[in-house]
Design a protein around this motif. Structure first.
Motif, PDB file in Angstrom:
ATOM      1  N   ASP A 196     -31.658 -11.226  24.674  1.00  0.00           N
ATOM      2  CA  ASP A 196     -33.006 -10.408  25.140  1.00  0.00           C
ATOM      3  C   ASP A 196     -33.174  -9.448  23.901  1.00  0.00           C
ATOM      4  O   ASP A 196     -34.143  -9.206  23.517  1.00  0.00           O
ATOM      5  CB  ASP A 196     -32.787  -9.869  26.404  1.00  0.00           C
ATOM      6  CG  ASP A 196     -33.143 -10.774  27.525  1.00  0.00           C
ATOM      7  OD1 ASP A 196     -33.437 -11.932  27.303  1.00  0.00           O
ATOM      8  OD2 ASP A 196     -32.590 -10.462  28.489  1.00  0.00           O
ATOM      9  N   HIS A 197     -31.986  -8.668  23.515  1.00  0.00           N
ATOM     10  CA  HIS A 197     -32.190  -7.471  22.649  1.00  0.00           C
ATOM     11  C   HIS A 197     -32.426  -7.844  21.424  1.00  0.00           C
ATOM     12  O   HIS A 197     -33.391  -7.336  20.807  1.00  0.00           O
ATOM     13  CB  HIS A 197     -30.721  -6.705  22.679  1.00  0.00           C
ATOM     14  CG  HIS A 197     -30.806  -5.523  21.864  1.00  0.00           C
ATOM     15  ND1 HIS A 197     -31.094  -4.238  22.471  1.00  0.00           N
ATOM     16  CD2 HIS A 197     -30.588  -5.304  20.703  1.00  0.00           C
ATOM     17  CE1 HIS A 197     -30.925  -3.472  21.525  1.00  0.00           C
ATOM     18  NE2 HIS A 197     -30.737  -3.973  20.347  1.00  0.00           N
ATOM     19  N   LEU A 198     -31.888  -9.294  20.858  1.00  0.00           N
ATOM     20  CA  LEU A 198     -32.353  -9.577  19.653  1.00  0.00           C
ATOM     21  C   LEU A 198     -33.776  -9.894  19.419  1.00  0.00           C
ATOM     22  O   LEU A 198     -34.419  -9.338  18.556  1.00  0.00           O
ATOM     23  CB  LEU A 198     -31.451 -10.985  19.425  1.00  0.00           C
ATOM     24  CG  LEU A 198     -32.064 -11.784  18.237  1.00  0.00           C
ATOM     25  CD1 LEU A 198     -31.481 -10.828  16.976  1.00  0.00           C
ATOM     26  CD2 LEU A 198     -30.946 -12.981  18.303  1.00  0.00           C
ATOM     27  N   PHE A 199     -34.188 -10.846  20.329  1.00  0.00           N
ATOM     28  CA  PHE A 199     -35.537 -11.047  20.304  1.00  0.00           C
ATOM     29  C   PHE A 199     -36.704 -10.015  20.600  1.00  0.00           C
ATOM     30  O   PHE A 199     -37.765  -9.855  19.894  1.00  0.00           O
ATOM     31  CB  PHE A 199     -35.917 -12.108  21.350  1.00  0.00           C
ATOM     32  CG  PHE A 199     -35.525 -13.699  20.707  1.00  0.00           C
ATOM     33  CD1 PHE A 199     -36.460 -14.112  19.564  1.00  0.00           C
ATOM     34  CD2 PHE A 199     -34.337 -14.028  20.789  1.00  0.00           C
ATOM     35  CE1 PHE A 199     -35.665 -15.329  19.045  1.00  0.00           C
ATOM     36  CE2 PHE A 199     -33.695 -15.307  20.499  1.00  0.00           C
ATOM     37  CZ  PHE A 199     -34.202 -15.851  19.370  1.00  0.00           C
ATOM     38  N   ARG A 200     -36.137  -9.118  21.499  1.00  0.00           N
ATOM     39  CA  ARG A 200     -37.130  -7.698  21.583  1.00  0.00           C
ATOM     40  C   ARG A 200     -37.078  -7.047  20.352  1.00  0.00           C
ATOM     41  O   ARG A 200     -38.294  -6.557  19.885  1.00  0.00           O
ATOM     42  CB  ARG A 200     -36.413  -7.081  22.658  1.00  0.00           C
ATOM     43  CG  ARG A 200     -37.257  -5.940  23.116  1.00  0.00           C
ATOM     44  CD  ARG A 200     -36.902  -5.305  24.290  1.00  0.00           C
ATOM     45  NE  ARG A 200     -35.570  -4.630  24.332  1.00  0.00           N
ATOM     46  CZ  ARG A 200     -34.691  -5.418  25.177  1.00  0.00           C
ATOM     47  NH1 ARG A 200     -34.953  -6.323  26.060  1.00  0.00           N
ATOM     48  NH2 ARG A 200     -33.289  -4.938  25.025  1.00  0.00           N
ATOM     49  N   THR A 201     -35.961  -6.714  19.669  1.00  0.00           N
ATOM     50  CA  THR A 201     -35.848  -6.005  18.158  1.00  0.00           C
ATOM     51  C   THR A 201     -36.715  -6.844  17.268  1.00  0.00           C
ATOM     52  O   THR A 201     -37.603  -6.167  16.552  1.00  0.00           O
ATOM     53  CB  THR A 201     -34.544  -5.876  17.912  1.00  0.00           C
ATOM     54  OG1 THR A 201     -33.843  -5.287  19.027  1.00  0.00           O
ATOM     55  CG2 THR A 201     -34.332  -5.151  16.559  1.00  0.00           C
ATOM     56  N   LEU A 202     -36.677  -7.914  17.353  1.00  0.00           N
ATOM     57  CA  LEU A 202     -37.444  -8.793  16.171  1.00  0.00           C
ATOM     58  C   LEU A 202     -38.910  -8.790  16.495  1.00  0.00           C
ATOM     59  O   LEU A 202     -39.754  -8.787  15.422  1.00  0.00           O
ATOM     60  CB  LEU A 202     -36.937 -10.496  16.232  1.00  0.00           C
ATOM     61  CG  LEU A 202     -35.539 -10.713  15.761  1.00  0.00           C
ATOM     62  CD1 LEU A 202     -35.182 -12.063  15.871  1.00  0.00           C
ATOM     63  CD2 LEU A 202     -35.396 -10.330  14.234  1.00  0.00           C
ATOM     64  N   ARG A 203     -39.231  -8.470  17.689  1.00  0.00           N
ATOM     65  CA  ARG A 203     -40.827  -8.644  18.091  1.00  0.00           C
ATOM     66  C   ARG A 203     -41.416  -7.262  17.815  1.00  0.00           C
ATOM     67  O   ARG A 203     -42.579  -6.906  17.411  1.00  0.00           O
ATOM     68  CB  ARG A 203     -40.881  -9.304  19.245  1.00  0.00           C
ATOM     69  CG  ARG A 203     -40.904 -10.816  19.729  1.00  0.00           C
ATOM     70  CD  ARG A 203     -41.490 -11.026  20.793  1.00  0.00           C
ATOM     71  NE  ARG A 203     -41.320 -12.435  20.940  1.00  0.00           N
ATOM     72  CZ  ARG A 203     -40.458 -13.204  21.441  1.00  0.00           C
ATOM     73  NH1 ARG A 203     -39.419 -12.609  21.858  1.00  0.00           N
ATOM     74  NH2 ARG A 203     -40.596 -14.703  21.566  1.00  0.00           N
ATOM     75  N   HIS A 204     -40.639  -6.202  18.399  1.00  0.00           N
ATOM     76  CA  HIS A 204     -40.968  -4.917  18.265  1.00  0.00           C
ATOM     77  C   HIS A 204     -40.350  -3.903  17.494  1.00  0.00           C
ATOM     78  O   HIS A 204     -40.869  -2.830  17.323  1.00  0.00           O
ATOM     79  CB  HIS A 204     -41.133  -4.593  19.850  1.00  0.00           C
ATOM     80  CG  HIS A 204     -41.611  -5.196  21.002  1.00  0.00           C
ATOM     81  ND1 HIS A 204     -42.980  -5.564  20.920  1.00  0.00           N
ATOM     82  CD2 HIS A 204     -41.190  -6.062  21.847  1.00  0.00           C
ATOM     83  CE1 HIS A 204     -43.323  -6.513  21.800  1.00  0.00           C
ATOM     84  NE2 HIS A 204     -42.093  -6.618  22.423  1.00  0.00           N
ATOM     85  N   GLY A 205     -39.422  -4.250  16.524  1.00  0.00           N
ATOM     86  CA  GLY A 205     -38.675  -3.352  15.833  1.00  0.00           C
ATOM     87  C   GLY A 205     -37.852  -2.658  16.603  1.00  0.00           C
ATOM     88  O   GLY A 205     -37.520  -2.658  17.850  1.00  0.00           O
ATOM     89  N   PHE A 206     -36.843  -1.699  15.667  1.00  0.00           N
ATOM     90  CA  PHE A 206     -35.994  -1.044  16.307  1.00  0.00           C
ATOM     91  C   PHE A 206     -36.412   0.433  17.031  1.00  0.00           C
ATOM     92  O   PHE A 206     -37.373   1.061  16.300  1.00  0.00           O
ATOM     93  CB  PHE A 206     -34.820  -0.600  15.292  1.00  0.00           C
ATOM     94  CG  PHE A 206     -34.247  -1.735  14.526  1.00  0.00           C
ATOM     95  CD1 PHE A 206     -32.902  -2.111  15.104  1.00  0.00           C
ATOM     96  CD2 PHE A 206     -34.817  -2.373  13.384  1.00  0.00           C
ATOM     97  CE1 PHE A 206     -32.636  -3.432  14.596  1.00  0.00           C
ATOM     98  CE2 PHE A 206     -34.190  -3.317  12.790  1.00  0.00           C
ATOM     99  CZ  PHE A 206     -33.009  -4.038  13.301  1.00  0.00           C
ATOM    100  N   SER A 207     -35.978   0.666  18.138  1.00  0.00           N
ATOM    101  CA  SER A 207     -36.320   1.787  18.946  1.00  0.00           C
ATOM    102  C   SER A 207     -35.142   2.840  18.726  1.00  0.00           C
ATOM    103  O   SER A 207     -34.049   2.778  19.167  1.00  0.00           O
ATOM    104  CB  SER A 207     -36.362   1.634  20.556  1.00  0.00           C
ATOM    105  OG  SER A 207     -37.416   0.453  20.731  1.00  0.00           O
ATOM    106  N   PRO A 208     -35.490   4.014  18.070  1.00  0.00           N
ATOM    107  CA  PRO A 208     -34.304   5.029  17.853  1.00  0.00           C
ATOM    108  C   PRO A 208     -33.749   5.443  19.085  1.00  0.00           C
ATOM    109  O   PRO A 208     -34.611   5.649  19.892  1.00  0.00           O
ATOM    110  CB  PRO A 208     -35.018   5.953  16.953  1.00  0.00           C
ATOM    111  CG  PRO A 208     -36.374   5.742  17.319  1.00  0.00           C
ATOM    112  CD  PRO A 208     -36.659   4.178  17.484  1.00  0.00           C
ATOM    113  N   ALA A 209     -32.502   5.633  19.132  1.00  0.00           N
ATOM    114  CA  ALA A 209     -31.854   6.231  20.304  1.00  0.00           C
ATOM    115  C   ALA A 209     -32.128   7.553  20.511  1.00  0.00           C
ATOM    116  O   ALA A 209     -32.375   8.482  19.565  1.00  0.00           O
ATOM    117  CB  ALA A 209     -30.369   6.066  20.069  1.00  0.00           C
ATOM    118  N   PRO A 210     -32.444   8.097  21.613  1.00  0.00           N
ATOM    119  CA  PRO A 210     -33.043   9.413  21.863  1.00  0.00           C
ATOM    120  C   PRO A 210     -31.860  10.439  21.512  1.00  0.00           C
ATOM    121  O   PRO A 210     -30.643  10.093  21.567  1.00  0.00           O
ATOM    122  CB  PRO A 210     -33.153   9.458  23.397  1.00  0.00           C
ATOM    123  CG  PRO A 210     -32.323   8.298  24.124  1.00  0.00           C
ATOM    124  CD  PRO A 210     -32.534   7.208  22.974  1.00  0.00           C
TER     125      PRO A 210
END
Length: 216
Positions: A196-210
């Motif tokens: 899930d994390h892999l494909f979410r990242t590939l679709r939407h890019g990296f979300s920087p940690a707060p």
């Protein structure tokens, strides 16, 4: 008695298959440290020299066994892609690749390969395995993507496939570190979470940690 070329080829193929079957069994039971020429010859019921008539070294035997495991995964991935539905413009190559990977029992393949590589000195084999995985999986998967998406350029098909496979290599490593390759329900859920994390990242890019309060 003269041995015909066909019979010679059949004997040679039978010996190679016996060597690989024996090596796979030894590696599954005890990892790389358990494999020796003497053990392998006894398990395959061949002479030591027969092993090295087929393979330059024991490392090549190990890599051939891993290649067989990967070839099994390749076939499963290709079948899963073929079984996945087509969805016109709404369904892109990334969707097909995600469907194929979720329709394949990759955790079992990853777990088996990890067991086969267990033991001291396995890091070099693991690195070479990653290179083998890229070389063997990328071609067939890219061809499947191009077949299902003929308007996609060869470059873009290779890029999307390469991105997925590179991410999958990281997913497999993290999954093994966290679960030890366990195939119980918790281990399989963690695999799905990582996908899930892999494909979410590939679709939407990296979300920087707060930032933490200390970092503000």
């Amino acid at each position: 008695m003269t041995i015909t070329p066909d019979r010679y080829a059949a004997v040679k193929a039978r010996h190679r298959a016996a060597i690989l079957a024996a090596a796979t069994a030894v590696l599954t039971e005890g990892g790389v440290p358990a494999l020796s020429a003497d053990v392998l010859a006894a398990r395959a019921d061949v002479a030591r020299r027969t092993i090295f008539n087929h393979f330059a070294s024991l490392e090549d035997v190990v890599l051939a066994c891993l290649e067989d495991e990967l070839n099994s995964a390749i076939s499963s991935v290709a079948d899963a892609v073929d079984r996945s539905p087509t969805g016109g413009a709404q369904r892109g190559p990334l969707d097909d690749l995600e469907t194929s990977l979720r329709g394949t029992d990759l955790p079992r393949v990853v777990s088996r390969i990890a067991r086969m590589l267990e033991g001291p000195g396995s890091s070099e084999h693991e690195l070479r395995l990653q290179q083998q995985a890229m070389a063997h999986l990328a071609g067939p998967m890219t061809e499947q993507v191009r077949h299902r998406h003929p308007d996609l350029s060869a470059l873009d098909a290779a890029l999307v496939t390469g991105s997925v496979l590179s991410g999958l290599t990281v997913v497999a490593r993290v999954w093994l570190e966290e679960t030890g390759g366990s195939l119980d329900p918790a281990g399989r859920r963690r695999w799905e979470d990582l996908l899930d994390h892999l494909f979410r990242t590939l679709r939407h890019g990296f979300s920087p940690a707060p930032l933490s309060p200390e970092g503000l």
